[in-house]
Design a protein around this motif. Structure first.
Motif, short mmCIF file in Angstrom:
data_model
loop_
_atom_site.label_atom_id
_atom_site.label_comp_id
_atom_site.label_asym_id
_atom_site.label_seq_id
_atom_site.Cartn_x
_atom_site.Cartn_y
_atom_site.Cartn_z
N SER A 1 0.82 -1.21 0.00
CA SER A 1 0.00 0.00 0.00
C SER A 1 0.86 1.26 0.00
CB SER A 1 -0.96 0.01 1.18
OG SER A 1 -0.27 0.25 2.39
N HIS A 2 2.09 1.14 0.49
CA HIS A 2 3.03 2.26 0.47
C HIS A 2 3.96 2.20 -0.75
CE1 HIS A 2 2.18 2.24 4.93
NE2 HIS A 2 1.84 3.44 4.56
N VAL A 3 3.67 1.29 -1.64
CA VAL A 3 4.46 1.06 -2.86
C VAL A 3 5.93 0.83 -2.52
CG1 VAL A 3 4.83 1.82 -5.23
CG2 VAL A 3 2.83 2.64 -4.00
N GLU A 4 6.15 -0.02 -1.51
CA GLU A 4 7.50 -0.40 -1.11
C GLU A 4 7.72 -1.86 -1.47
OE1 GLU A 4 8.75 0.70 2.86
OE2 GLU A 4 7.13 2.16 2.95
N ASP A 5 8.94 -2.17 -1.82
CA ASP A 5 9.30 -3.53 -2.18
C ASP A 5 9.54 -4.35 -0.91
OD1 ASP A 5 10.01 -5.66 -3.85
OD2 ASP A 5 12.14 -5.18 -3.65
N ALA A 6 8.84 -5.46 -0.77
CA ALA A 6 9.01 -6.37 0.36
C ALA A 6 8.84 -7.80 -0.12
CB ALA A 6 8.01 -6.05 1.46
N THR A 7 9.62 -8.68 0.47
CA THR A 7 9.60 -10.09 0.07
C THR A 7 9.46 -10.97 1.30
OG1 THR A 7 11.13 -9.54 -1.72
CG2 THR A 7 10.90 -11.86 -1.17
N GLN A 8 8.67 -12.02 1.17
CA GLN A 8 8.50 -12.98 2.25
C GLN A 8 9.48 -14.13 2.05
OE1 GLN A 8 4.89 -15.52 4.26
NE2 GLN A 8 4.42 -14.28 2.52
N MET A 9 10.17 -14.50 3.12
CA MET A 9 11.14 -15.60 3.07
C MET A 9 11.34 -16.15 4.47
SD MET A 9 14.68 -13.37 2.59
CE MET A 9 14.07 -12.50 1.17
N SER A 10 12.10 -17.22 4.58
CA SER A 10 12.45 -17.70 5.91
C SER A 10 13.61 -16.84 6.42
CB SER A 10 12.87 -19.17 5.87
OG SER A 10 14.10 -19.31 5.21
N LEU A 11 13.76 -16.75 7.72
CA LEU A 11 14.84 -15.95 8.30
C LEU A 11 16.20 -16.47 7.85
CD1 LEU A 11 15.40 -13.57 10.12
CD2 LEU A 11 15.32 -15.11 12.08
N ALA A 12 16.33 -17.78 7.68
CA ALA A 12 17.59 -18.38 7.24
C ALA A 12 17.98 -17.94 5.83
CB ALA A 12 17.50 -19.90 7.31
N GLU A 13 17.02 -17.51 5.03
CA GLU A 13 17.34 -17.01 3.69
C GLU A 13 17.92 -15.60 3.74
OE1 GLU A 13 14.39 -18.20 0.43
OE2 GLU A 13 13.22 -18.41 2.31
N PHE A 14 17.70 -14.90 4.85
CA PHE A 14 18.21 -13.54 4.98
C PHE A 14 19.55 -13.49 5.70
CE2 PHE A 14 18.45 -9.43 7.20
CZ PHE A 14 18.50 -8.61 6.09
N ALA B 1 18.74 -10.23 16.42
CA ALA B 1 18.61 -8.77 16.48
C ALA B 1 19.97 -8.10 16.34
CB ALA B 1 17.92 -8.34 17.77
N TRP B 2 20.96 -8.61 17.03
CA TRP B 2 22.30 -8.02 16.96
C TRP B 2 22.92 -8.23 15.58
CZ3 TRP B 2 23.58 -4.48 20.19
CH2 TRP B 2 23.03 -4.46 21.46
N THR B 3 22.72 -9.39 14.99
CA THR B 3 23.26 -9.67 13.65
C THR B 3 22.62 -8.75 12.61
OG1 THR B 3 23.67 -11.98 14.23
CG2 THR B 3 23.55 -11.45 11.88
N VAL B 4 21.32 -8.60 12.69
CA VAL B 4 20.60 -7.73 11.75
C VAL B 4 21.08 -6.28 11.91
CG1 VAL B 4 18.31 -6.77 11.21
CG2 VAL B 4 18.59 -9.24 11.51
N ALA B 5 21.24 -5.83 13.15
CA ALA B 5 21.70 -4.46 13.41
C ALA B 5 23.12 -4.25 12.88
CB ALA B 5 21.64 -4.16 14.90
N GLU B 6 23.98 -5.24 13.03
CA GLU B 6 25.36 -5.12 12.53
C GLU B 6 25.40 -4.96 11.02
OE1 GLU B 6 27.25 -8.62 14.08
OE2 GLU B 6 27.36 -7.79 16.11
N ARG B 7 24.39 -5.48 10.34
CA ARG B 7 24.30 -5.34 8.88
C ARG B 7 23.65 -4.02 8.47
NH1 ARG B 7 22.01 -10.82 6.37
NH2 ARG B 7 22.74 -9.85 4.46
N GLY B 8 23.26 -3.20 9.45
CA GLY B 8 22.65 -1.92 9.15
C GLY B 8 21.16 -1.99 8.88
N TRP B 9 20.53 -3.07 9.33
CA TRP B 9 19.10 -3.26 9.14
C TRP B 9 18.40 -3.17 10.49
CZ3 TRP B 9 16.43 -5.42 4.63
CH2 TRP B 9 17.23 -5.41 3.47
#
Length: 127
Positions: A25-38, A76-84
């Protein structure tokens, strides 16, 4: 002859679809996946459903009633270290426990509940 098999729809399916709808609805790109894929994640959380929004560098994970909240601390810490940024979506009845288990981690929490056939979201909160 082909037989159609319909998988049961879970609350995680409903919530993940609602999160994707918000991004669309905000015209943003988002994809569904398992956490292990990210990210390279422990086996206990690798299969957790994630919505990855590359424009905003946000990862939203949807937990069911049995998902181990405390296992997301390292995530959470791993995601933050990647700048996400990590947003953890939990059923409203688990929100208090999620605050306790994720206290001081770099993420936000968001409660959800079903109102008839509609997924409703609480505001973002810091654990």
């Amino acid at each position: 002859m082909a037989v159609a098999v319909q998988e049961p729809t879970t609350s995680v399916d409903f919530v993940a679809a609602a999160v994707l709808d918000v991004y669309r609805s905000h015209v943003e790109d988002a994809t569904q996946m398992s956490l292990a894929e990210f990210i390279d994640s422990p086996r206990s959380v690798g299969a957790i459903r994630a919505i990855v929004a590359s424009d905003t560098h946000t990862v939203e994970v949807v937990l069911d009633d049995d998902s181990p909240v405390h296992s997301l601390c390292n995530v959470a810490w791993t995601v933050a270290e990647r700048g996400w940024h990590l947003n953890v979506l939990v059923g409203l009845d688990r929100l208090g426990d999620a605050h306790t288990e994720l206290r001081s981690t770099p993420c936000t929490l968001q409660g959800w509940w079903l109102d008839d056939d509609t997924v409703r979201f609480a505001r973002h909160e810091r654990p």
